[in-house]
Write an enzyme that holds these catalytic residues in place. Structure first.
Site, PDB file in Angstrom:
ATOM      1  N   ASN A   9       0.860  -1.187   0.000  1.00 33.98           N
ATOM      2  CA  ASN A   9       0.000   0.000   0.000  1.00 33.98           C
ATOM      3  C   ASN A   9       0.900   1.241   0.000  1.00 33.98           C
ATOM      4  OD1 ASN A   9      -1.628   2.238   0.879  1.00 33.98           O
ATOM      5  ND2 ASN A   9      -3.147   0.785   1.637  1.00 33.98           N
ATOM      6  N   ARG A  20       4.445  18.439   1.318  1.00 34.54           N
ATOM      7  CA  ARG A  20       5.294  19.529   0.818  1.00 34.54           C
ATOM      8  C   ARG A  20       4.761  20.130  -0.483  1.00 34.54           C
ATOM      9  NH1 ARG A  20      10.780  20.839   1.874  1.00 34.54           N
ATOM     10  NH2 ARG A  20      11.190  22.818   0.816  1.00 34.54           N
ATOM     11  N   HIS A  45      -5.564   3.311  -1.534  1.00 36.02           N
ATOM     12  CA  HIS A  45      -6.851   3.531  -0.861  1.00 36.02           C
ATOM     13  C   HIS A  45      -7.189   5.015  -0.962  1.00 36.02           C
ATOM     14  CE1 HIS A  45      -9.611   2.409   2.755  1.00 36.02           C
ATOM     15  NE2 HIS A  45     -10.120   3.422   2.058  1.00 36.02           N
ATOM     16  N   ARG A  47      -9.203   8.319  -0.686  1.00 38.26           N
ATOM     17  CA  ARG A  47     -10.322   8.777   0.135  1.00 38.26           C
ATOM     18  C   ARG A  47     -10.888  10.062  -0.459  1.00 38.26           C
ATOM     19  NH1 ARG A  47      -7.262   5.838   3.991  1.00 38.26           N
ATOM     20  NH2 ARG A  47      -8.596   4.552   5.308  1.00 38.26           N
ATOM     21  N   HIS A  52      -4.021  11.625   0.723  1.00 42.97           N
ATOM     22  CA  HIS A  52      -2.796  10.912   0.345  1.00 42.97           C
ATOM     23  C   HIS A  52      -2.883  10.560  -1.145  1.00 42.97           C
ATOM     24  CE1 HIS A  52      -5.598   7.790   1.568  1.00 42.97           C
ATOM     25  NE2 HIS A  52      -5.383   7.999   2.843  1.00 42.97           N
ATOM     26  N   GLU A  72      -8.671  -0.006  -2.858  1.00 43.61           N
ATOM     27  CA  GLU A  72      -9.546  -0.099  -1.694  1.00 43.61           C
ATOM     28  C   GLU A  72     -10.368   1.177  -1.566  1.00 43.61           C
ATOM     29  OE1 GLU A  72      -6.492  -2.637   1.189  1.00 43.61           O
ATOM     30  OE2 GLU A  72      -6.902  -0.529   1.611  1.00 43.61           O
ATOM     31  N   HIS A 193      -3.840  -4.778   7.877  1.00 47.22           N
ATOM     32  CA  HIS A 193      -3.931  -3.714   8.875  1.00 47.22           C
ATOM     33  C   HIS A 193      -3.009  -4.016  10.057  1.00 47.22           C
ATOM     34  CE1 HIS A 193      -5.927   0.094   9.943  1.00 47.22           C
ATOM     35  NE2 HIS A 193      -5.550  -0.246  11.156  1.00 47.22           N
ATOM     36  N   ASP A 194      -1.978  -3.219  10.171  1.00 49.25           N
ATOM     37  CA  ASP A 194      -0.984  -3.291  11.244  1.00 49.25           C
ATOM     38  C   ASP A 194      -0.139  -4.560  11.236  1.00 49.25           C
ATOM     39  OD1 ASP A 194      -1.689  -0.795  12.087  1.00 49.25           O
ATOM     40  OD2 ASP A 194      -2.829  -1.441  13.849  1.00 49.25           O
ATOM     41  N   HIS A 217       1.617   1.141   6.006  1.00 43.96           N
ATOM     42  CA  HIS A 217       2.223   2.024   7.002  1.00 43.96           C
ATOM     43  C   HIS A 217       3.508   1.440   7.577  1.00 43.96           C
ATOM     44  CE1 HIS A 217       2.298   5.165  10.070  1.00 43.96           C
ATOM     45  NE2 HIS A 217       2.627   4.214  10.920  1.00 43.96           N
TER      46      HIS A 217
END
Length: 243
Positions: A9, A20, A45, A47, A52, A72, A193-194, A217
């Protein structure tokens, strides 16, 4: 031989760029490098606030990627649905985000939303797009996803990740059960996720029918220490069932 695919991701790379302005780091170039470094796919993903990955990023990525593309998002946003139908990724993962939500924090209630999910899944599947529904490790929700017509489910793994260092055997148990349910009803299985370098290997070793993980992440954060090429390789090694 089991081979779980790694989809990276790249949202956080876009976050850094957007902080920036301009085009540094270059999201498209990073995505292509990540593919060259061995990743099996790229996940984005977008949004509604485009904080992002932007919708234009998705359009540009769809024309340059050579591995599997996974988009996603929340299909209750018409703009998202239109984007997916225009780009026709290999896979669309439906996530029940709300406006302004920091990150995904729950799966779909596939029972309450069955009519909506059934209809939108058909919309995507008619275009030849593989479908996946983001769900908690809950047998009823997985069975509901099957009834809606999804091809796969993606298990929301935050609960596993948060409990891993406390009691990893207890943390993995609901996901082992969930994976068995998915197999029994004939659904492909993804997860995300995580997940990170600490907990990924154990998760993969205990979920034999796991097809794909989506990691962003933690992987991008690790790349600050280890470099992106080395980091992608570290995650691929963690997914090697024979190590």
């Amino acid at each position: 031989m089991k081979k779980t695919r790694l989809s990276v991701n790249i949202n956080k790379i876009a976050t850094l760029r957007n902080a920036r302005g301009g085009n540094t780091p270059n999201v498209l170039e990073f995505a292509k490098k990540i593919e060259q470094f061995g990743a099996n796919g790229i996940t984005v993903h977008p949004r509604p606030d485009e904080r992002h990955i932007t919708y234009n990023d998705v359009l540009e990525l769809s024309s340059v990627l050579t591995t599997e593309f996974n988009i996603e998002g929340n299909p209750k946003e018409k703009k998202f649905v239109d984007l997916v139908l225009r780009t026709k990724p290999h896979q669309v993962t439906l996530v029940p985000d709300t406006q302004g939500q920091l990150t995904s924090n729950h799966g779909w209630d596939t029972i309450k939303n069955s009519s909506f999910l059934t209809e939108i899944l058909q919309t995507f599947k008619k275009e030849g797009i593989r479908t996946s529904i983001f769900v908690d490790a809950n047998a009823q929700m997985i069975e509901g996803a099957k009834q809606c017509g999804s091809d796969r489910v993606e298990l929301y793994t935050e609960a596993y990740a948060s409990q891993y260092k406390i009691n990893r055997d207890k943390a993995i148990k609901p996901f082992v059960i969930a994976s068995k349910v998915a197999k029994e009803v004939g659904l492909g299985l993804n997860a995300g996720h995580d997940l990170d370098l600490d907990n990924l290997r154990f998760f993969n070793q205990n979920i034999p029918n796991l097809l794909e993980v989506s990691i962003g992440h933690a992987l991008v954060s690790d790349a600050l220490y280890f470099g992106m090429e080395n980091t992608v390789q570290l995650y691929l090694r963690a997914l090697d069932a024979h190590l």
